[in-house]
Design an enzyme around this catalytic site. Structure first.
Site, PDB file in Angstrom:
ATOM      1  N   GLY A   1     117.879  10.704   4.164  1.00 28.37           N
ATOM      2  CA  GLY A   1     117.245  10.064   5.034  1.00 28.37           C
ATOM      3  C   GLY A   1     115.655  10.066   3.717  1.00 28.37           C
ATOM      4  O   GLY A   1     114.205  10.241   3.883  1.00 28.37           O
TER       5      GLY A   1
ATOM      6  N   SER B   1     111.690   9.173   5.110  1.00 27.71           N
ATOM      7  CA  SER B   1     110.143  10.019   5.014  1.00 27.71           C
ATOM      8  C   SER B   1     110.216  11.467   3.720  1.00 27.71           C
ATOM      9  O   SER B   1     111.623  11.121   3.278  1.00 27.71           O
ATOM     10  CB  SER B   1     110.574  10.696   6.439  1.00 27.71           C
ATOM     11  OG  SER B   1     109.871  11.900   7.011  1.00 27.71           O
TER      12      SER B   1
ATOM     13  N   LEU C   1     110.549  13.943   1.153  1.00 28.42           N
ATOM     14  CA  LEU C   1     111.163  14.307  -0.081  1.00 28.42           C
ATOM     15  C   LEU C   1     111.966  13.015  -0.196  1.00 28.42           C
ATOM     16  O   LEU C   1     112.199  12.827  -1.563  1.00 28.42           O
ATOM     17  CB  LEU C   1     112.372  15.622   0.121  1.00 28.42           C
ATOM     18  CG  LEU C   1     111.328  16.621   0.546  1.00 28.42           C
ATOM     19  CD1 LEU C   1     112.065  18.138   0.896  1.00 28.42           C
ATOM     20  CD2 LEU C   1     109.517  17.138  -0.602  1.00 28.42           C
TER      21      LEU C   1
ATOM     22  N   TYR D   1     120.472  26.575  11.453  1.00 26.12           N
ATOM     23  CA  TYR D   1     119.403  26.366  10.315  1.00 26.12           C
ATOM     24  C   TYR D   1     119.587  26.621   9.043  1.00 26.12           C
ATOM     25  O   TYR D   1     120.423  25.958   7.903  1.00 26.12           O
ATOM     26  CB  TYR D   1     118.464  25.677  10.732  1.00 26.12           C
ATOM     27  CG  TYR D   1     117.369  25.522   9.367  1.00 26.12           C
ATOM     28  CD1 TYR D   1     118.338  23.678   9.442  1.00 26.12           C
ATOM     29  CD2 TYR D   1     116.089  25.581   7.960  1.00 26.12           C
ATOM     30  CE1 TYR D   1     117.166  23.216   7.949  1.00 26.12           C
ATOM     31  CE2 TYR D   1     115.885  24.967   7.120  1.00 26.12           C
ATOM     32  CZ  TYR D   1     116.019  23.689   7.159  1.00 26.12           C
ATOM     33  OH  TYR D   1     115.714  22.909   5.822  1.00 26.12           O
TER      34      TYR D   1
END
Ligand SMILES: NC(=O)c1ccc[n+]([C@@H]2O[C@H](COP(=O)([O-])OP(=O)(O)OC[C@H]3O[C@@H](n4cnc5c(N)ncnc54)[C@H](OP(=O)(O)O)[C@@H]3O)[C@@H](O)[C@H]2O)c1
Length: 342
Positions: A42, A45, A47, A207
């Site tokens: 990832g 984008s 962090l 989450y």
């Protein structure tokens, strides 16, 4: 180091990216990472982008993964431009290289393809940052393999990619794996009767479960590494509350009209920190020579929302070794990825 294990802050001057980026309110110094290979999931984008930038500015060869080809290409060229524009990034031309690879963590075949390609040359992997994530998806959504999206992407995807990259990690001199968890792990529960949340779905509970699983995984990985002599340092980190795309991408998935409430909260003055500041705990976890397997780092300010990195608080549930062994076994079964047994 300060009392809570936080590194001494560094001022804006002397920062390797000085001139190319806005100054941070606080910062850490990274060691020379020349000759080291890092992989950040990832990395297009938020962090992940900032983590990749700093690792490369310190000299590492960094591969960012992205699930969208276009976003990946854009991010890689922005990263290269920033590194070039930074006069002090270890001296002109001495910043590490940025590479790009395609990886969808919500698809086990994509993970296998990526790992095969990435492993083809057999180069050791010094640092894996399990960073990618999706948060608070309003309706229960499934990965290509039928897993609940957050558990599937955030935990199972990273479990599988780490397992598939074990041969490269085992080949490195002092390999380290950093897994991103969250303050949301405090609210998480591993519901072994319904890990995929088929019976009762709640966006934040799902989450929380995935972020608890990230922390439980990092700690169990550390225990196995110690017991089986892998010599891989597995640690976890969380970024506090940081302004990124996380607050809009997951919560708006499948919505015709986007909601911006969380974005507005992150924009409130003094509430959230920048992505560059939020990346510091993971960067600290990735580079401090004092890290021990199982350590968990986060911002040391009020409620661990922002500030210089230090040791973060861990929910008791994340220390449950029986649950950790169970999660590991279930994750191997669901992904079909087996870690070494010796
Ligand atoms: N921001 C915070 O305050 C905060 C707080 C606690 C924990 N975290 C954790 O920090 C990590 C990074 O998040 P962020 O804040 O930087 O959010 P972000 O800006 O939304 O970045 C998330 C990254 O994950 C990628 N991703 C999402 N689903 C994926 C999939 N199926 N396969 C591959 N990549 C995927 C995204 O790709 P796309 O760009 O294609 O969507 C993006 O590159 C996450 O693990 C998150 O849980 C963040």
């Amino acid at each position: 180091m300060s009392e809570n294990g936080a590194p001494a802050g560094t001022g804006a001057s002397g920062h390797p990216l000085a001139g190319a980026r806005p100054a941070l309110r606080f910062d850490i110094a990274l060691p020379d990472l020349g000759g080291r290979r890092a992989l950040v999931t990832g990395g297009n984008s938020g962090l992940g982008f900032e983590t990749a930038l700093r690792l490369a500015a310190a000299g590492a060869e960094v591969t960012i993964t992205a699930r969208s080809r276009q976003k990946g290409v854009d991010a890689a060229s922005r990263l290269r431009a920033l590194l070039q524009a930074a006069p002090d990034a270890r001296g002109a031309g001495r910043a590490g290289e940025i590479r790009l690879a395609s990886l969808d963590l919500a698809d086990l075949r994509s993970i296998e393809r990526f790992a095969d390609d990435y492993s083809a040359a057999g180069h050791p992997l010094d640092l894996l940052v399990n960073n990618a994530g999706v948060m608070a998806v309003p309706r229960r959504t499934l990965t290509d393999d039928g897993f609940e999206l957050q558990f599937g992407t955030n935990h199972l995807g990273h479990f599988a990619i780490t397992g598939r990259l074990m041969p490269l990690l085992l080949r490195a001199d002092a390999p380290r794996v950093v897994t991103l968890s969250s303050g949301a792990h405090w609210a998480g529960r591993l519901d072994f009767d319904d890990l995929q949340r088929e019976h009762r779905y709640n966006a934040w509970a799902a989450y929380g479960q995935s972020k608890l699983a990230n922390l439980v995984f990092a700690k169990e990985f550390a225990r196995r590494s110690g017991a089986l002599g892998w010599q891989i340092t597995s640690v976890a980190a969380h970024p506090g509350f940081s302004r990124t795309n996380l607050q809009s991408s997951g919560p708006n998935l499948g919505r015709a009209r986007p909601r911006r409430m969380l974005d507005r909260v992150t924009a409130l003055p003094g509430f959230a920190q920048s992505a560059a500041e939020g990346a510091l705990p993971a960067l600290f976890a990735a580079t401090t020579p004092d890290a021990l397997g199982g350590d968990y780092f986060g911002p040391s300010g009020l409620l661990e929302l922002s500030g210089l990195p230090g040791f973060a608080h861990v929910a008791k549930r994340a220390e449950n070794e029986r649950a950790a062994r169970r999660l590991w076994a279930v994750s191997e079964e669901l992904t079909g990825v087996l870690f070494p047994r010796d």
